[in-house]
Each structure stands twice: as C-alpha cells, then as structure tokens.
Design a protein around this motif. Structure first.
Motif, short mmCIF file in Angstrom:
data_model
loop_
_atom_site.label_atom_id
_atom_site.label_comp_id
_atom_site.label_asym_id
_atom_site.label_seq_id
_atom_site.Cartn_x
_atom_site.Cartn_y
_atom_site.Cartn_z
N HIS A 1 0.70 -1.34 -0.22
CA HIS A 1 0.14 -0.01 0.01
C HIS A 1 0.98 1.21 -0.06
N HIS B 1 1.22 4.54 -2.64
CA HIS B 1 1.17 5.88 -2.16
C HIS B 1 2.35 6.61 -3.17
N ASP C 1 -6.60 7.23 -0.18
CA ASP C 1 -6.71 5.86 -0.82
C ASP C 1 -7.30 5.76 -2.11
N LYS D 1 -3.42 4.22 -7.80
CA LYS D 1 -1.82 4.27 -7.32
C LYS D 1 -1.37 2.93 -7.02
ZN ZN Z 1 -3.12 5.07 2.27
#
Ligand code: ZN
Ligand code: KG4
Length: 346
Positions: free
Chosen positions: A111, A115, A311, A315
């Motif tokens: 994750h 980003h 979020d 990405k």
């Molecule tokens: Zn995040």
C-alpha cells in the motif's frame, strides 16, 4: 499495458484501470466514511462487511467507466498490506478469484509503495529524477523513504507512535469534530491564528540545518492539545477552536517540512515527493513547495493531485506497472496478505 487495480486495505473500496502506469482510464472509490463516522473511527468488522458488499459492483463500475472488458486488461494488482487484516482479505481473495477465472497474472502491492507511485499518475508529467525523497503521510503512516530507483528503497525515518493523519483524527475527536479529522481541522484552521496557542514541535532539533533523527512522534502533540483544552475553565468557543486547529496544523507541518528538507539535503535528493492523505492538506502543499524553492532551488517537488493522495486503486495499478517490470508476478495460489508489510529496504 492495462492493469486493473484493487484496494481495500482500510475504509475505501476501490478499483481502477490504469494504462502504462500513468494514464487513468477509470478510478472508482467508494468511501465508508458515513458508516464509521458515528463510531469516531474505523471499526474493522464494519469495514470488512462493507468491502464484501460493494467490491464486485466497484470493479464492474471501473470496467464500465473505462469502456473495457476483462479481456482488455493485462494484469490484476491488489494491495496485500499493510492494513486491516479482514479488509485486506476481501480485496486479495476477490483478486485471486478473478485472476483464476480470467486467467490474468496477479501482482500483490505494498500500500505504501502505491502511495509513492501516485506521483507517477497523470497530471505529474515531469520526469522524476532519482534519488527521490518521499514523504508518506497518511492515517496509518508517517515515513521518510529514499527511493534510489524503481523498487529500490531505504527507510530513513518513521513515526514512533501516532501517524500524522492519526493525530489530525484524534485532535478532531478531542474537539468534538467528525471523522476523518484532517479535512475538517484544516478547514477550521483557515479561520484561526496559528501563532495564538503555543504547541510543541516534537523531535525537532534547534539547529536550522540539521536533524539528529528523521523519526517522528505526534502523540505528545495531541496530548498538548488536550492540556490546552483542560486549561480552559469554560466550554471552548469557536474562536479558540479555530486557533487550536491552526496552531496544531502548523506544528505538524513545521515538523514534516523541516525533517523532509534536512533529509533531502543530507541524501542529495534530486526530487522530493509528498503523498498520502495528509499530503492533500493545502497548507502543507503550499509551504513545502515554497520552502523547497527557497532552500533547495532547482529541486523538483511533486505531489499527486489532492484526490489521488488519499486511498485509491489507481496508485496500486501504477505501482504494479513499475513493480512487475523488475520483480515478476505472484499467483492466485501463492499471494499472501501481510497486515504489517513494510517497504523492503534494498
Ligand atoms: Zn493510504
Ligand atoms: O492515505 P489515506 O487516505 O489513508 C491511509 O492510508 O491512512 O489517509 C487518510 C488520512 C486521515 O487520517 C485523514 O484525516 C488525513 O489523511 N487527511 C488529511 C487531509 N485530508 C485527509 N489530513 C490533513 N489535511 C487534510 N486536508
């Protein structure tokens, strides 16, 4: 190369289709904020149920928005950690099932790496030069990462307690404001005086050019806000709330920017990247750009569009494009979630 990205690590159910790691063909995000608002924070069980109910609809919408069918995509990318275990499971199991059913290669993505790769998405057409220093500031993380090349990272600093976004959320709760705290605290801060209430700058050295550590700590700052509230005999009026929001926001930004600039100088970064939910903060964006221009002229400063800082799955698809050029694939048989996944230092 078209990649379907899936993201369910926390409280957003998201799917996106991205071409060649930068062109967004669709980007659907279903936020669970309304569900969690009444609890003042995220409830993992509630989050997982909501992901399960909506994930297939969100993926279907991502295809419809892009005007594509499963046969038109080349890979499936999914967040495999860090995050809430039950939320990660929904995204990963969905991705595994689709990979098997459609016979498409599968890629598990960190994750945080996602980003970082939000900076490569459209809108940011300038060339990112390495080494790049990345400030990742979100609800769960505050990290300074030196990116030597694609997929090559070194962690320089991280938070020892609360993340910057978490501190915004907790301060909002102390002030009786709604979750998530970042957007509302920064909105109220616009009406306040950031010098009115004296708050600490935790773990910041007095030396204007150097830092002893690039680690962060925001729990004490939150406690300092609590003490200022307790010092007041009467119920705080709005002017006080505006001032405390402005003073708290500036304290966080001062710490983030000073450490980022010192680290960028020490590690001779050619680009500075800032990303994650807190990087949507208007004052942080403006002040970081201004400070880099003044103290490191010629160094490129890049941040994803504000809505790509929080979020999303675009990405994740962007990260997968660069990731698989170097490291290959996972499979529906082997992909494993890891709620505590770290960025691999190499
Ligand atoms: Zn995040
Ligand atoms: O990246 P993100 O969507 O989720 C995580 O990976 O954690 O970040 C969410 C965090 C929340 O803590 C939220 O309060 C914060 O980002 N945030 C902000 C702003 N917008 C979102 N913090 C400060 N200013 C903002 N404008």
């Amino acid at each position: 190369m078209r990649i379907l990205g899936i993201e369910t690590s926390c409280d957003e159910t998201a799917a996106a289709i991205v071409e060649n790691g930068k062109t967004i063909l669709s980007n659907i995000v279903s936020s669970q904020i309304k569900l969690h608002k009444k609890y003042g924070g995220i409830v993992p069980e509630v989050a997982a149920r909501a992901h399960l109910e909506s994930i297939i609809f969100i993926i279907d919408r991502a295809f419809k928005k892009a005007g594509l069918y499963p046969k038109n995509i080349d890979r499936i990318a999914v967040t495999r950690g860090p995050g809430l275990i039950s939320s990660l499971m929904i995204g990963c199991d969905t991705a595994k099932s689709l990979s098997l059913a459609w016979n498409k290669p599968l890629v598990g993505i960190n994750h945080l790496e996602g980003h970082i790769y939000a900076c490569w998405l459209k809108g940011n057409q300038k060339e990112i030069k390495f080494p790049a220093l990345c400030l990742i500031v979100s609800g769960g993380h505050t990290e300074l990462i030196l990116m030597k090349n694609h997929g090559k990272y070194k962690e320089i600093g991280s938070t020892r307690d609360d993340a910057a976004g978490e501190a915004f959320d907790k301060v909002a709760k102390l002030l009786g404001l709604k979750y998530p705290g970042g957007p509302i605290v920064s909105k109220l801060a616009e009406k306040g005086d950031p010098r009115k209430i004296d708050l600490p700058r935790p773990m910041l050295s007095q030396n204007p050019e150097r830092e002893e550590t690039y680690d962060f700590s925001f729990a004490g700052l939150k406690t300092a806000v609590l003490e200022k509230l307790r010092d007041r005999k009467s119920k705080p009026h709005w002017k006080f709330i505006y001032d405390i929001c402005a003073s708290f926001q500036l304290a966080v930004i001062d710490v983030l920017i000073k450490k980022t600039i010192c680290a960028a100088k020490e590690y001779k970064a050619k680009t500075i990247l800032a990303t994650g939910g807190v990087a949507a903060n208007k004052l942080l964006r403006k002040t970081l750009k201004k400070t880099i221009k003044k103290r490191m002229p010629g160094i490129l400063c890049l941040m994803p569009d504000a809505k790509l800082c929080t979020d999303n799955a675009a990405k994740i698809a962007a990260a997968a494009f660069f990731h698989t050029q170097k490291k290959g694939f996972d499979s529906w048989k082997t992909l494993e979630i890891n709620p505590n996944l770290k960025i691999k230092t190499n």
